[in-house]
Design an enzyme around this catalytic site. Structure first.
Site, mmCIF file in Angstrom:
data_model
loop_
_atom_site.group_PDB
_atom_site.id
_atom_site.type_symbol
_atom_site.label_atom_id
_atom_site.label_comp_id
_atom_site.label_asym_id
_atom_site.label_seq_id
_atom_site.Cartn_x
_atom_site.Cartn_y
_atom_site.Cartn_z
ATOM 1 N N ARG A 34 43.775 73.178 84.832
ATOM 2 C CA ARG A 34 43.311 74.058 84.000
ATOM 3 C C ARG A 34 43.583 73.943 82.573
ATOM 4 O O ARG A 34 42.649 74.301 81.626
ATOM 5 C CB ARG A 34 43.769 75.461 84.305
ATOM 6 C CG ARG A 34 43.104 75.883 85.892
ATOM 7 C CD ARG A 34 43.450 77.316 86.222
ATOM 8 N NE ARG A 34 42.693 77.770 87.212
ATOM 9 C CZ ARG A 34 43.088 78.637 88.094
ATOM 10 N NH1 ARG A 34 44.174 79.165 88.063
ATOM 11 N NH2 ARG A 34 42.145 79.260 88.876
ATOM 12 N N LYS A 199 45.533 84.442 98.935
ATOM 13 C CA LYS A 199 45.007 85.853 98.275
ATOM 14 C C LYS A 199 44.093 86.345 99.089
ATOM 15 O O LYS A 199 42.735 86.740 99.014
ATOM 16 C CB LYS A 199 44.286 85.628 96.662
ATOM 17 C CG LYS A 199 45.443 84.936 96.001
ATOM 18 C CD LYS A 199 44.745 84.783 94.316
ATOM 19 C CE LYS A 199 45.349 84.297 93.575
ATOM 20 N NZ LYS A 199 44.988 83.897 92.057
ATOM 21 N N GLY A 376 38.409 82.866 92.959
ATOM 22 C CA GLY A 376 38.080 84.166 93.153
ATOM 23 C C GLY A 376 37.060 84.576 92.449
ATOM 24 O O GLY A 376 35.898 85.243 92.567
HETATM 25 N N1 LIG Z 1 49.085 79.870 106.225
HETATM 26 C C1 LIG Z 1 49.560 80.130 104.978
HETATM 27 N N2 LIG Z 1 50.687 80.903 104.808
HETATM 28 C C2 LIG Z 1 51.120 81.122 103.465
HETATM 29 N N3 LIG Z 1 50.475 80.683 102.338
HETATM 30 C C3 LIG Z 1 49.192 79.881 102.559
HETATM 31 C C4 LIG Z 1 49.257 79.400 103.593
HETATM 32 N N4 LIG Z 1 47.968 78.605 103.816
HETATM 33 C C5 LIG Z 1 47.902 78.340 102.363
HETATM 34 N N5 LIG Z 1 48.815 79.184 101.568
HETATM 35 C C6 LIG Z 1 48.938 78.963 100.243
HETATM 36 O O1 LIG Z 1 47.795 79.558 99.381
HETATM 37 C C7 LIG Z 1 48.078 79.197 98.080
HETATM 38 C C8 LIG Z 1 46.527 79.176 97.258
HETATM 39 O O2 LIG Z 1 45.998 80.353 97.446
HETATM 40 P P1 LIG Z 1 44.814 81.050 96.437
HETATM 41 O O3 LIG Z 1 45.413 81.330 95.339
HETATM 42 O O4 LIG Z 1 44.148 81.999 97.404
HETATM 43 O O5 LIG Z 1 44.030 79.705 96.379
HETATM 44 P P2 LIG Z 1 43.087 79.313 95.137
HETATM 45 O O6 LIG Z 1 44.157 79.375 93.911
HETATM 46 O O7 LIG Z 1 42.640 77.732 95.281
HETATM 47 O O8 LIG Z 1 42.028 80.217 94.827
HETATM 48 C C9 LIG Z 1 48.761 77.970 98.028
HETATM 49 O O9 LIG Z 1 49.817 78.353 97.327
HETATM 50 C C10 LIG Z 1 49.147 77.737 99.579
HETATM 51 O O10 LIG Z 1 50.346 77.410 99.792
HETATM 52 O O1 LIG Z 2 44.361 81.358 89.685
HETATM 53 C C1 LIG Z 2 43.303 82.355 89.662
HETATM 54 O O2 LIG Z 2 42.406 82.598 90.862
HETATM 55 P P1 LIG Z 2 42.233 81.801 91.960
HETATM 56 O O3 LIG Z 2 43.493 81.716 92.452
HETATM 57 O O4 LIG Z 2 41.211 82.564 92.620
HETATM 58 O O5 LIG Z 2 41.626 80.470 91.463
HETATM 59 C C2 LIG Z 2 42.971 82.917 88.221
HETATM 60 O O6 LIG Z 2 44.016 82.548 87.314
HETATM 61 C C3 LIG Z 2 43.154 84.479 88.263
HETATM 62 O O7 LIG Z 2 44.409 85.043 88.634
HETATM 63 P P2 LIG Z 2 44.411 86.276 89.267
HETATM 64 O O8 LIG Z 2 43.953 86.061 90.803
HETATM 65 O O9 LIG Z 2 46.132 86.479 89.565
HETATM 66 O O10 LIG Z 2 43.768 87.328 88.652
#
Ligand SMILES: Nc1ncnc2c1ncn2[C@@H]1O[C@H](COP(=O)(O)OP(=O)(O)O)[C@@H](O)[C@H]1O
Ligand SMILES: O=C(OP(=O)(O)O)[C@H](O)COP(=O)(O)O
Length: 394
Positions: A34, A199, A376
């Site tokens: 990023r 998330k 997101g």
């Molecule tokens: N089964 C699980 N239990 C807990 N955490 C998980 C699981 N599968 C994936 N994760 C965690 O989810 C995190 C990423 O989630 P998220 O922020 O939603 O994705 P992104 O940043 O790609 O949008 C990673 O740090 C990973 O370790």
């Molecule tokens: O990591 C982010 O989003 P993402 O995990 O959905 O890619 C952005 O920096 C937004 O962070 P936030 O979901 O804590 O508002």
């Protein structure tokens, strides 16, 4: 929408909201994707003689300074990548921020401390956000919105500040939107969406809308267990959104009615605790022990997911399939990335951690159609939702 080419930036203080929310381990940045993505806008502004004040968030601190979420290591990395010193303000919109921005010469760059150390940044109260935005506005003459990963957040530095300064959209946001538009306009079908990550409460809602656009929905990561529980399985101590079970049952019924295929794992890697060295085993989804948590999709699920992606023509993927940061739980994410590469589809990977996973597991970014900095944010864009951080730049 004005772009930075439309702004006369020479000698001006330009507030750039970027998404520098990188994964960290202590004060070590484990993936600087990023930061790299933010460079073109910052570099162009510098070259045109701007005094660049960068603002960003890291993690989710609770509206007060918390050293675990300091952007100081990010300032150092940004400086290395730009090949110049980046001044660091030790507060967000206070004395240090004012002094640091006032001291900038043309072409110089400063980074403010984490905007989420200020309670006004994420406040639901318009006046509280407005008060912070007023303080931000005093730091600069112009605003550039380039934090694509955070454009879905109605936050002071993303949404309220642009209304207080002449503003423009940054190149990263423009590029991201251009690619994602292809997925909303007329995606080639079958169109598959893969959702995972942690998330869960943030992202469950997008499924409602995806059921109207995607042909197939593959669910992995922490998202899985709310689905499995809704189907009557026990999920032990896995991540669970217990208050979303009825909503998820509704999605499953609607998918059935409308002929959208929801693909769930048939097995998971279940561990005694959230640790790389914890005892763990591959178990069927009907046999998750009460004292274990699912931390990855299992080997049979990896094969199933690859089959479901093999004939797709468009794939959007957000959220790792497991806790890829720990090698015992990285197999599902590795297999999914490989399945995207092996398909003939136009593939988009979105999200800070998903993009970091692809790089950490050694894949070549060029093997994918597009790697988006927003998870997101991309999902909400695909839903057709208004994005506060883009609307505010109109
Ligand atoms: N089964 C699980 N239990 C807990 N955490 C998980 C699981 N599968 C994936 N994760 C965690 O989810 C995190 C990423 O989630 P998220 O922020 O939603 O994705 P992104 O940043 O790609 O949008 C990673 O740090 C990973 O370790
Ligand atoms: O990591 C982010 O989003 P993402 O995990 O959905 O890619 C952005 O920096 C937004 O962070 P936030 O979901 O804590 O508002």
């Amino acid at each position: 929408m004005r772009t930075i080419e439309d702004l006369d930036v020479s000698g001006k203080r330009v507030f750039v909201r970027a998404d520098l929310n990188v994964p960290v381990d202590g004060d070590r940045i484990t993936d600087d994707g990023r930061i790299r993505a933010a460079l073109p806008t910052i570099t162009e502004l510098r070259e045109r003689g701007a005094r660049v004040i960068v603002a960003a968030h890291l993690g989710r601190p609770k509206g007060a300074p918390d050293p675990r979420y300091s952007l100081r290591p990010v300032a150092a990395r940004l400086g290395e990548l730009l090949g110049t010193e980046v001044a660091f303000a030790t507060d967000t919109a206070g004395e240090s921020a004012r002094a640091t921005s006032a001291a900038l010469a043309d072409g110089e760059v400063a980074l403010l401390e984490n905007v989420r150390f200020e309670p006004g940044e994420t406040s639901k109260d318009d006046a509280e956000r407005g008060e912070l935005a007023d303080r931000f506005a005093q730091l600069a003459d112009l605003y550039v919105g380039d934090a694509f990963g955070a454009v879905h957040r109605r936050h002071a530095s993303v949404y309220d500040l642009p209304g207080r300064l002449p503003h423009a959209v940054g190149g990263l946001v423009l590029t991201e939107v251009e690619v994602l538009r292809k997925l909303t306009a007329d995606p080639q079908r079958p169109y598959a969406v893969v959702l995972g990550g942690s998330k869960v409460s943030d992202k469950l809602g997008v499924i409602d809308n995806l059921l109207g656009t995607a042909d197939r929905l593959l669910i992995g990561g922490g998202m899985v267990f709310t689905f499995l529980k809704a189907q009557g399985y026990e999920v032990g101590s896995s991540l669970l959104e217990a208050d979303q079970l009825d909503t998820v049952r509704g999605y499953l019924e609607r998918a059935e009615r409308e002929g959208v295929e929801i693909v769930l794992p048939v097995d998971v890697v279940a561990a005694e605790k959230f640790a790389a060295d914890a005892p763990h085993a591959e178990v069927g989804v009907d046999a998750i022990p009460a004292d274990r948590m699912g931390l990855d999709i299992g080997p049979r699920s990896r094969v199933l997911f690859a089959e479901k992606l093999a004939d797709a023509r468009t794939v959007f993927w957000n959220g790792p399939m497991g806790v890829f940061e720990m090698e015992p739980y990285a197999g599902g994410t590795r297999a999914l990335a490989q399945a995207l590469i092996d398909s003939d589809a136009f593939t988009v990977v979105g999200g800070g951690d998903s993009a970091a996973a692809v790089r950490a597991l050694g894949f070549d970014e060029a093997s994918f159609g597009h790697i988006s900095t927003g998870g997101g944010a991309s999902l909400e864009y695909l839903e057709g939702k208004d994005l506060p951080g883009i609307d505010a730049l109109a």
